[in-house]
Enzyme design. Sequence first.
Site, PDB file in Angstrom:
ATOM      1  N   HIS A 147      68.466  97.680  44.399  1.00  0.00           N
ATOM      2  CA  HIS A 147      68.093  98.804  43.576  1.00  0.00           C
ATOM      3  C   HIS A 147      68.502 100.229  44.179  1.00  0.00           C
ATOM      4  O   HIS A 147      68.516 101.073  43.371  1.00  0.00           O
ATOM      5  CB  HIS A 147      66.774  98.798  43.370  1.00  0.00           C
ATOM      6  CG  HIS A 147      65.787  99.146  44.393  1.00  0.00           C
ATOM      7  ND1 HIS A 147      64.974  98.201  45.296  1.00  0.00           N
ATOM      8  CD2 HIS A 147      65.428 100.277  44.881  1.00  0.00           C
ATOM      9  CE1 HIS A 147      64.518  98.725  45.977  1.00  0.00           C
ATOM     10  NE2 HIS A 147      64.425 100.060  45.900  1.00  0.00           N
ATOM     11  N   ASP A 177      67.125  91.335  45.053  1.00  0.00           N
ATOM     12  CA  ASP A 177      67.141  92.783  45.315  1.00  0.00           C
ATOM     13  C   ASP A 177      67.758  92.941  46.712  1.00  0.00           C
ATOM     14  O   ASP A 177      67.238  93.677  47.495  1.00  0.00           O
ATOM     15  CB  ASP A 177      65.742  93.361  45.209  1.00  0.00           C
ATOM     16  CG  ASP A 177      65.881  94.978  45.432  1.00  0.00           C
ATOM     17  OD1 ASP A 177      66.751  95.511  44.876  1.00  0.00           O
ATOM     18  OD2 ASP A 177      64.739  95.345  45.796  1.00  0.00           O
ATOM     19  N   GLY A 251      62.150 105.881  49.280  1.00  0.00           N
ATOM     20  CA  GLY A 251      63.307 106.219  50.420  1.00  0.00           C
ATOM     21  C   GLY A 251      63.263 105.226  51.657  1.00  0.00           C
ATOM     22  O   GLY A 251      64.190 105.186  52.293  1.00  0.00           O
ATOM     23  N   ASN A 252      62.094 104.399  51.681  1.00  0.00           N
ATOM     24  CA  ASN A 252      61.955 103.554  52.865  1.00  0.00           C
ATOM     25  C   ASN A 252      62.759 101.968  52.262  1.00  0.00           C
ATOM     26  O   ASN A 252      63.116 101.096  53.152  1.00  0.00           O
ATOM     27  CB  ASN A 252      60.653 103.070  52.927  1.00  0.00           C
ATOM     28  CG  ASN A 252      59.872 103.671  54.138  1.00  0.00           C
ATOM     29  OD1 ASN A 252      59.004 104.651  53.728  1.00  0.00           O
ATOM     30  ND2 ASN A 252      60.350 103.553  55.345  1.00  0.00           N
ATOM     31  N   SER A 253      63.164 102.219  50.812  1.00  0.00           N
ATOM     32  CA  SER A 253      63.723 100.940  50.494  1.00  0.00           C
ATOM     33  C   SER A 253      64.932 100.456  51.231  1.00  0.00           C
ATOM     34  O   SER A 253      65.597 101.409  51.320  1.00  0.00           O
ATOM     35  CB  SER A 253      64.046 101.050  48.994  1.00  0.00           C
ATOM     36  OG  SER A 253      62.890 100.909  48.281  1.00  0.00           O
ATOM     37  N   LEU A 308      68.128  71.908  41.012  1.00  0.00           N
ATOM     38  CA  LEU A 308      67.392  70.640  40.827  1.00  0.00           C
ATOM     39  C   LEU A 308      67.504  70.122  39.589  1.00  0.00           C
ATOM     40  O   LEU A 308      67.424  68.916  39.365  1.00  0.00           O
ATOM     41  CB  LEU A 308      65.892  70.799  41.334  1.00  0.00           C
ATOM     42  CG  LEU A 308      65.187  69.500  41.693  1.00  0.00           C
ATOM     43  CD1 LEU A 308      65.839  68.494  42.542  1.00  0.00           C
ATOM     44  CD2 LEU A 308      63.751  69.734  42.272  1.00  0.00           C
ATOM     45  N   VAL A 310      64.760  70.832  37.059  1.00  0.00           N
ATOM     46  CA  VAL A 310      63.166  70.419  36.630  1.00  0.00           C
ATOM     47  C   VAL A 310      62.640  71.754  36.062  1.00  0.00           C
ATOM     48  O   VAL A 310      62.982  72.792  36.543  1.00  0.00           O
ATOM     49  CB  VAL A 310      62.516  69.712  38.029  1.00  0.00           C
ATOM     50  CG1 VAL A 310      63.000  68.325  38.146  1.00  0.00           C
ATOM     51  CG2 VAL A 310      62.356  70.850  39.059  1.00  0.00           C
TER      52      VAL A 310
END
Length: 519
Positions: A147, A177, A251-253, A308, A310
Amino acid sequence: MKRFAVAQTLIPISILSALIGGAIFIYSCSFANADRPEKGSITFGAVKKTPISSAAQFTPFRTMFADIAEKVVPTVVQVIPTKIDTVIFSNNPFYQFFGDPFGLNDFMGKRQQQRRVPPVEKREYKQQGLGSGVIVSADGYILTNYHVVAGADEIEIKTSDNRSFEADVIGTDSLSDVAVVKIKEKVNDLPVAYLGDSDKLRPGDWAIAIGNPFSLASSVTLGIVSALGRTTGNSNNYQNFIQTDAAINPGNSGGALVNIEGELVGINTMIYTQSGGYMGIGFAIPINMARKIMEDLIYEGKVNRGWLGVMIQDIDPATREAFNLSPETKGVLIGDVFKGQPADNAGIRRGDIVISVNNHPVRSANDLRNSIAAIHPGEKVPLEIIRNNKKLILNVTLTERGSNKLYQSTKTGSNNENTEKEEHAAYLGITAANLTLELSQKAGVDKDTKGVVIIEIDPNSQVAQEGINQFDIILEINKKPVSSLKDFKSLTKNLKTGESIIFLLQRQGNTFFKAFKIR
């Protein structure tokens, strides 16, 4: 005259007041100046430090976090994405829409081919964002969030020592992400983060978040690991978040979450907030998960996840009791098996309980989903299951899920009664009927599907509260097949309050179990 005499008296009084005020001001100023101490004549602060005793084992804490920050901060960068919008303007929109309505060009003798739309002007509008990233290789590969860079036309990287570089997006994965970018310029001396092992984290471990919140570069915040294996409710995404109370803000992302050893254990990605800012709940992608995705994007250009085949669900207390599982048993219930898919080919059945994948225990549906996704298609892995209270190990060769592909349940077949007579039976607020052709069409199921259809539900009943819906198909009750109303009545007539009941239901082509205690 009287008025004049009063005025004459007021003037001297005002003058006298001014003189007295001036005298007081001069006196006070002179007194203040005379009373000021000489420089250096006052001792500020205590002469001796306050004696504080602390155990010897706490001595390293004095510099520990600063030492970690000193080593790790250079590996965290600012990621500045720019989106460019180009807008076209016409200098004379009147000509653009109406041409020469008065024939002036012909009147002036101008030739027809000279009639042109006025020149246009292109203007670019740039919109910048801000995120963080972690340097994972000396030649400029940087791990960040999807993002942060999604939709960017340009990406600028700024390091902690104020160097600036242009970067390209190498690959992105919106489902987790995660994104990888690389510095365009040839570099080989960048500081690199040490990738730790997020599987070793425990709630209560120290956690240090480093990033660029609100454009405040190289900010360091401290907290602990609050919880592991968190999800945020979006079942379409692959989530296994580390929860931390280390302050994370916009801003920490894409920034680093490191442990007490300075090892990168997570990529900060989001916060829970009602105010838009920090509220003590932040989330990071475990580095083991991010690393696998990063390597796929770099080496293969896409993320290859195992499949898988399921439908799965968590085991709640009522389901545990209905399946006679011990309280210590952890696992995931198989609600449906898709025909011809890896689970079907390996012999996995609806109602099996998966307790480990590749010798790693699974405790929730999200655990199983992430464990399978982390294995490359084509690999053969052992699945430990419980079936009829017995443990089995089945080897499954995983495949890659086909995009936009519809999968069919393994258990469908001809309805034994195949009757068009619409009878009803009621139980626990459910009104059920045989699957006639008309009801099959209303319920959106194949006309040959076995089971009975719920045609009505009392909105105040327990089954409504448990999430059973109108037009759900009842395929089994207490693990016994239901092919008709006769089966439905037979399997429900002797059930008593306090006993557990488990339905196998079909809804919109998918099957799942629903268990609860009868009230």
